[in-house]
Design a protein around this motif. Structure first.
Motif, PDB file in Angstrom:
ATOM      1  N   LEU A   1       0.803  -1.225   0.000  1.00 57.40           N
ATOM      2  CA  LEU A   1       0.000   0.000   0.000  1.00 57.40           C
ATOM      3  C   LEU A   1       0.836   1.274   0.000  1.00 57.40           C
ATOM      4  N   GLY A   2       2.120   1.144   0.280  1.00 59.35           N
ATOM      5  CA  GLY A   2       2.969   2.329   0.321  1.00 59.35           C
ATOM      6  C   GLY A   2       2.643   3.246   1.482  1.00 59.35           C
ATOM      7  N   LEU A   3       2.188   2.654   2.584  1.00 60.33           N
ATOM      8  CA  LEU A   3       1.836   3.422   3.780  1.00 60.33           C
ATOM      9  C   LEU A   3       2.565   2.846   4.994  1.00 60.33           C
ATOM     10  N   PRO A   4       2.942   3.678   5.958  1.00 62.56           N
ATOM     11  CA  PRO A   4       3.657   3.211   7.157  1.00 62.56           C
ATOM     12  C   PRO A   4       2.681   2.581   8.157  1.00 62.56           C
ATOM     13  N   ILE A   5       2.373   1.315   7.962  1.00 65.06           N
ATOM     14  CA  ILE A   5       1.294   0.667   8.709  1.00 65.06           C
ATOM     15  C   ILE A   5       1.491   0.730  10.222  1.00 65.06           C
ATOM     16  N   ILE A   6       2.684   0.421  10.706  1.00 67.49           N
ATOM     17  CA  ILE A   6       2.873   0.404  12.159  1.00 67.49           C
ATOM     18  C   ILE A   6       2.713   1.802  12.749  1.00 67.49           C
ATOM     19  N   GLU A   7       3.183   2.824  12.029  1.00 72.09           N
ATOM     20  CA  GLU A   7       3.013   4.194  12.518  1.00 72.09           C
ATOM     21  C   GLU A   7       1.530   4.584  12.549  1.00 72.09           C
ATOM     22  N   LEU A   8       0.788   4.137  11.557  1.00 72.02           N
ATOM     23  CA  LEU A   8      -0.646   4.428  11.526  1.00 72.02           C
ATOM     24  C   LEU A   8      -1.373   3.716  12.665  1.00 72.02           C
ATOM     25  N   LYS A   9      -0.942   2.508  12.983  1.00 71.52           N
ATOM     26  CA  LYS A   9      -1.531   1.794  14.118  1.00 71.52           C
ATOM     27  C   LYS A   9      -1.267   2.551  15.423  1.00 71.52           C
ATOM     28  N   GLN A  10      -0.075   3.111  15.525  1.00 66.31           N
ATOM     29  CA  GLN A  10       0.272   3.858  16.732  1.00 66.31           C
ATOM     30  C   GLN A  10      -0.623   5.085  16.912  1.00 66.31           C
ATOM     31  N   ASP A  11      -1.113   5.632  15.792  1.00 67.84           N
ATOM     32  CA  ASP A  11      -1.988   6.808  15.857  1.00 67.84           C
ATOM     33  C   ASP A  11      -3.259   6.548  16.661  1.00 67.84           C
ATOM     34  N   ILE A  12      -3.739   5.301  16.625  1.00 66.50           N
ATOM     35  CA  ILE A  12      -5.010   4.983  17.288  1.00 66.50           C
ATOM     36  C   ILE A  12      -4.823   3.942  18.398  1.00 66.50           C
ATOM     37  N   ALA A  13      -3.597   3.842  18.906  1.00 69.25           N
ATOM     38  CA  ALA A  13      -3.269   2.809  19.894  1.00 69.25           C
ATOM     39  C   ALA A  13      -4.047   2.953  21.200  1.00 69.25           C
ATOM     40  N   ASN A  14      -4.651   4.111  21.414  1.00 71.17           N
ATOM     41  CA  ASN A  14      -5.469   4.292  22.619  1.00 71.17           C
ATOM     42  C   ASN A  14      -6.700   3.387  22.611  1.00 71.17           C
TER      43      ASN A  14
END
Length: 218
Positions: free
Chosen positions: A76-89
């Motif tokens: 997908l060309g997206l930083p998946i783990i960083e995006l997961k961290q965005d909503i880790a709450n």
């Protein structure tokens, strides 16, 4: 559910997402947040982004790539783990899970977490909820190169931790994984009624025992 025959159980194998942790985090990420990020990055509509991701998911369902964050980052060309961290709450325990874990530890059972989750996803979950104290071993299927849907996974797990299938309890929310464990002759197999607490209960067709509340397992 019926009271579990704890005197006959030596090893407890537990899935993570949807079994110990509320599956809402993962469902929200893959079904809503990731399509939103994709349409924003590539200037396509939300429906187009969602359709593309759904299509790609179907291609690899049941394989290790389905769970592999490196695979999805490249595709997908997206930083998946960083995006997961965005909503880790949104990462949280299911109701009474820690009570359940405390009780089986008090009983002296061998307690092992086995997940198909990518090591980076597992690390994120471990940083948000206190998983480690409850388990003798925490394993990702990526360590073996095969998902729990594969009989090779179970053979390698048994070789590593030495469990007796006749004296083992396994709890998971995935029907395909439960059937794989059944094929490996694990005796006590249970599923979870509501993996995602914000969605309707999943259908079981009475194939496996159902856990509604971990407090009722004793």
């Amino acid at each position: 559910m019926m009271l579990l025959p704890w005197s006959e159980i030596e090893t407890v194998l537990l899935d993570m997402d949807g079994t110990l942790l509320d599956l809402h985090f993962d469902n929200y990420f893959w079904l809503e947040y990731l399509p939103h990020c994709y349409c924003k990055a590539y200037k396509v509509s939300y429906s187009q982004a969602k359709a593309l991701i759904d299509q790609e998911c179907k291609k690899v369902q049941g394989t290790l790539d389905w769970y592999c964050l490196d695979y999805w980052t490249k595709l997908l060309g997206l930083p998946i783990i960083e995006l997961k961290q965005d909503i880790a709450n949104r990462i949280q325990w299911r109701k009474n899970t820690e009570l359940f874990l405390a009780r089986i530890n008090e009983m002296g059972k061998q307690v092992v977490l086995i997940t198909n989750a990518h090591p980076s996803s597992l690390a994120l979950k471990r940083s948000k909820v206190n998983l480690d104290p409850w388990f003798d071993t925490i394993l990702s299927a990526h360590d073996y190169g095969y998902p729990k849907e594969s009989q090779i996974f179970w053979a390698r797990l048994q070789q590593q931790i030495g469990f007796n299938p006749e004296k083992t309890l396994f709890i998971d929310d995935s029907l395909s994984v439960l059937k794989s464990a059944q094929e490996y002759k694990i005796k006590y197999i249970y599923t979870v009624l509501e993996p995602d607490t914000q969605q309707k209960p999943q259908k079981n067709n009475n194939e496996f025992g159902i856990i509604k509340d971990y407090a009722n397992c004793f």
